[in-house]
Scaffold this motif. Sequence first.
Motif, short mmCIF file in Angstrom:
data_model
loop_
_atom_site.label_atom_id
_atom_site.label_comp_id
_atom_site.label_asym_id
_atom_site.label_seq_id
_atom_site.Cartn_x
_atom_site.Cartn_y
_atom_site.Cartn_z
N GLU A 113 0.85 -1.19 0.00
CA GLU A 113 0.00 0.00 0.00
C GLU A 113 0.89 1.25 0.00
OE1 GLU A 113 -3.59 1.24 2.83
OE2 GLU A 113 -1.62 1.76 3.65
N ILE A 114 0.57 2.20 -0.89
CA ILE A 114 1.29 3.47 -0.96
C ILE A 114 0.33 4.57 -0.53
CG2 ILE A 114 2.51 5.09 -2.45
CD1 ILE A 114 3.21 2.63 -4.21
N PHE A 115 0.73 5.35 0.46
CA PHE A 115 -0.14 6.33 1.12
C PHE A 115 0.59 7.68 1.12
CE2 PHE A 115 -2.50 8.43 4.36
CZ PHE A 115 -3.72 7.78 4.48
N VAL A 116 -0.01 8.70 0.48
CA VAL A 116 0.66 10.00 0.32
C VAL A 116 -0.19 11.09 0.96
CG1 VAL A 116 1.65 11.65 -1.30
CG2 VAL A 116 1.65 9.21 -1.86
N THR A 117 0.44 11.92 1.79
CA THR A 117 -0.23 13.08 2.37
C THR A 117 0.61 14.33 2.11
OG1 THR A 117 0.85 13.02 4.55
CG2 THR A 117 -1.07 11.60 4.24
N ASP A 118 -0.02 15.49 2.29
CA ASP A 118 0.75 16.73 2.24
C ASP A 118 1.36 16.99 3.62
OD1 ASP A 118 -1.28 17.71 3.81
OD2 ASP A 118 -2.19 18.92 2.25
N ALA A 119 2.01 18.14 3.76
CA ALA A 119 2.71 18.45 5.01
C ALA A 119 1.77 18.57 6.20
CB ALA A 119 3.53 19.73 4.86
N ASN A 120 0.47 18.85 5.94
CA ASN A 120 -0.52 18.99 7.00
C ASN A 120 -1.22 17.68 7.34
OD1 ASN A 120 -0.10 21.83 7.22
ND2 ASN A 120 -1.36 22.12 5.39
N GLY A 121 -0.88 16.61 6.60
CA GLY A 121 -1.49 15.32 6.88
C GLY A 121 -2.75 15.04 6.09
N ASP A 122 -3.10 15.91 5.13
CA ASP A 122 -4.27 15.65 4.29
C ASP A 122 -3.91 14.60 3.24
OD1 ASP A 122 -5.91 17.50 5.57
OD2 ASP A 122 -5.10 19.16 4.40
N THR A 123 -4.74 13.57 3.12
CA THR A 123 -4.44 12.44 2.23
C THR A 123 -4.67 12.83 0.77
OG1 THR A 123 -5.19 10.96 3.99
CG2 THR A 123 -4.91 10.01 1.80
N LEU A 124 -3.64 12.64 -0.05
CA LEU A 124 -3.69 12.98 -1.47
C LEU A 124 -3.85 11.76 -2.36
CD1 LEU A 124 -0.76 15.59 -1.50
CD2 LEU A 124 -3.21 16.02 -1.14
N PHE A 125 -3.25 10.65 -1.98
CA PHE A 125 -3.29 9.45 -2.82
C PHE A 125 -3.16 8.21 -1.95
CE2 PHE A 125 -1.09 6.03 -5.03
CZ PHE A 125 -1.88 5.87 -6.16
N VAL A 126 -3.95 7.19 -2.30
CA VAL A 126 -3.85 5.88 -1.65
C VAL A 126 -3.98 4.82 -2.75
CG1 VAL A 126 -4.75 4.33 0.12
CG2 VAL A 126 -4.98 6.80 0.41
N SER A 127 -3.07 3.88 -2.78
CA SER A 127 -3.11 2.86 -3.83
C SER A 127 -4.19 1.82 -3.54
CB SER A 127 -1.74 2.18 -3.96
OG SER A 127 -1.45 1.43 -2.80
N GLU A 128 -4.54 1.07 -4.61
CA GLU A 128 -5.61 0.08 -4.52
C GLU A 128 -5.31 -1.03 -3.50
OE1 GLU A 128 -8.50 0.01 -5.90
OE2 GLU A 128 -8.40 1.65 -7.34
N ALA A 129 -4.03 -1.19 -3.16
CA ALA A 129 -3.66 -2.25 -2.21
C ALA A 129 -4.31 -2.05 -0.85
CB ALA A 129 -2.14 -2.31 -2.04
N CYS A 130 -4.81 -0.83 -0.58
CA CYS A 130 -5.46 -0.58 0.71
C CYS A 130 -6.70 -1.43 0.88
CB CYS A 130 -5.79 0.90 0.86
SG CYS A 130 -7.15 1.47 -0.17
N LYS A 131 -7.35 -1.83 -0.24
CA LYS A 131 -8.53 -2.69 -0.14
C LYS A 131 -8.16 -4.01 0.52
CE LYS A 131 -10.88 -0.85 -4.25
NZ LYS A 131 -11.38 -1.20 -5.62
N LYS A 132 -7.01 -4.55 0.09
CA LYS A 132 -6.56 -5.85 0.61
C LYS A 132 -6.13 -5.74 2.07
CE LYS A 132 -2.65 -7.20 -1.02
NZ LYS A 132 -1.75 -7.06 0.13
N LEU A 133 -5.50 -4.62 2.43
CA LEU A 133 -4.96 -4.47 3.78
C LEU A 133 -6.02 -4.01 4.77
CD1 LEU A 133 -1.46 -2.87 3.13
CD2 LEU A 133 -2.09 -5.28 3.24
N THR A 134 -6.85 -3.03 4.37
CA THR A 134 -7.80 -2.43 5.30
C THR A 134 -9.23 -2.89 5.08
OG1 THR A 134 -8.30 -0.50 3.92
CG2 THR A 134 -6.35 -0.37 5.32
#
Length: 589
Positions: free
Chosen positions: A150-171
């Motif tokens: 899973e690839i999880f990207v946020t900005d400097a304030n912690g706002d989520t910008l991108f999450v890969s499809e692998a999050c379905k399998k993990l979460t």
Amino acid sequence: MDTEVNKESLIVFSDISILDVKSLLKINSSPFIVMKNHLEILGILEESFFLKRLNSDGQNQEITAYLNTSFVVVENLDRLSEEDMSTYDFVIQHNDNQYRCYPIYEVREILLKKKIKSLISLNKSLNEELEVTRRKVKELTQILHSSYDEIFVTDANGDTLFVSEACKKLTGLPPEAFINKNINELVEKGLIVNSVTLETMKTKAIHSAEQTYPHGLTVFSTAKPIFDEEGNLYRIVSNSRDITELVEMKSKLNRVNLRNQRAQHENSRTVSFNNFITNSEKMIKVLELAEKVAPMDSSIFIHGETGVGKGVLARIIHDLSNRKDKKFIQVNCGAIPSALIESELFGYESGAFTGANKHGKQGLVESADGGTLFLDEIGEMPLDIQVKILHLVQDRTFMKVGGTKEKKVNIRIISATNKDLKQMIKNNQFREDLYYRLHVVPMEIPQLRERKEDILLLTDYFLKKFNEKYGQSITIDDHSKLILQLQDYPGNVRELENVIEQIVVTARKPIVTIEDLPSDLTYKDTALVNLTGIIPLKKALEETEKQLLSQALSTYKSTRKMAKALEVSQTTIMRKLGKYQFIYDEDKI
């Protein structure tokens, strides 16, 4: 109009007559460029301007009187400034010995068309670049989504910008559940536990940790900060990898280690698993049975006196099962008041009774869903609750207090007691049908007095534990250990643990001797020593040891058999024989 295709302007010289000009105007469109010589331009002869001056001044003037002198000469129309466009009526383009004359309105039109053409070309180029960029972004996104991690990207304030499809399998949730959400909000909702992104936001450094998602998967996550050109935190990229298989491999390795430990020499093998330490063959057989039945979901009933470690064994079974990543809920049936045990076990709906939480409450049974429910001291369970437990065991369903609908749970039930349930059944204190439902796999943990070989092993273990806890370095001499080994310990392992803790806490010197032992410990005469009077206890113990060794040596002839009979290690026998100077056959060691 394009400057590249505009024809060359007509040039006339200043000695031309008015009559010739009129003739030219009939066959050629103006404007004409009037020159004094090949180097000097006098002005522009343009029909409307010429006729207007002709009517007002007559035909007797020099040709220069009929010219428009508001012009500018340039090599390239693109070099005209806005000031030139506002000042002059005509523009003469002189390039490669050619002259072209344009009214200023035509120049504006030419430049406008060129600008539009340039913008169209630029727009086309930008669209082509945009399409290339889109394809690259699409390709990169597909690559990121195809990642096993899973690839999880946020900005400097912690706002989520991108999450890969692998999050379905993990979460178990789609990327949309995270995108545009702040990491603090996701942590508060329990969607992310032990967030590495938050740590990296605080420290601006790489941070790694294990995370466990609500449905039980364990992942290893690493967050890395990305900085802009000024050195400010710009993005945080975290990578999460499912390590459930690694945890499973670790569990398998533990089981392999357990089997390897059992394969050691029968007189020196020690098995240790989840704080359950033993040298006893009886206890090792119990652990072997636990390992065998753990992967199955059958009900297990553990018998044993108080303090033998029923709860520890139940936890071992859970950790060796397929439910090891789920919850292990332990319920002490004897510690919960009978008036509360139903609501504690099964929970209650809102308003079920006076003083109840207005939102209701989840019970321990529901909390164990997916995992293991350990009912300790089940012999203390009231008869009316036993009916509900029977229903739970049979159908894996239950109903909350005050509820109207049954709920289904996926649990494995382990029970334990120190009571004689068969006698309780005869006395109508325990349901026979529940007993046989729970008693699918019975396991009996032997009392500590039945496995004396574990006493010294556990003594050393607890001594190390409490030395570390209290910052001590206390040791116990051999004679004192013998006294400890001779005790019956009705409280079993728990009692021995308390005794060792007491010794460490109250010790007045580094080495504990007989006189330093708790006063309530007893020593039973083994009838091997013939006492003719009062002698020191230490000497009596030594005489007992010598007679035991002498009798064992004459009976078994080898240190290996002696160790087994006296329930100590072969090394201890060899050391004791040397201490008392016994002669024995080295080849039989």
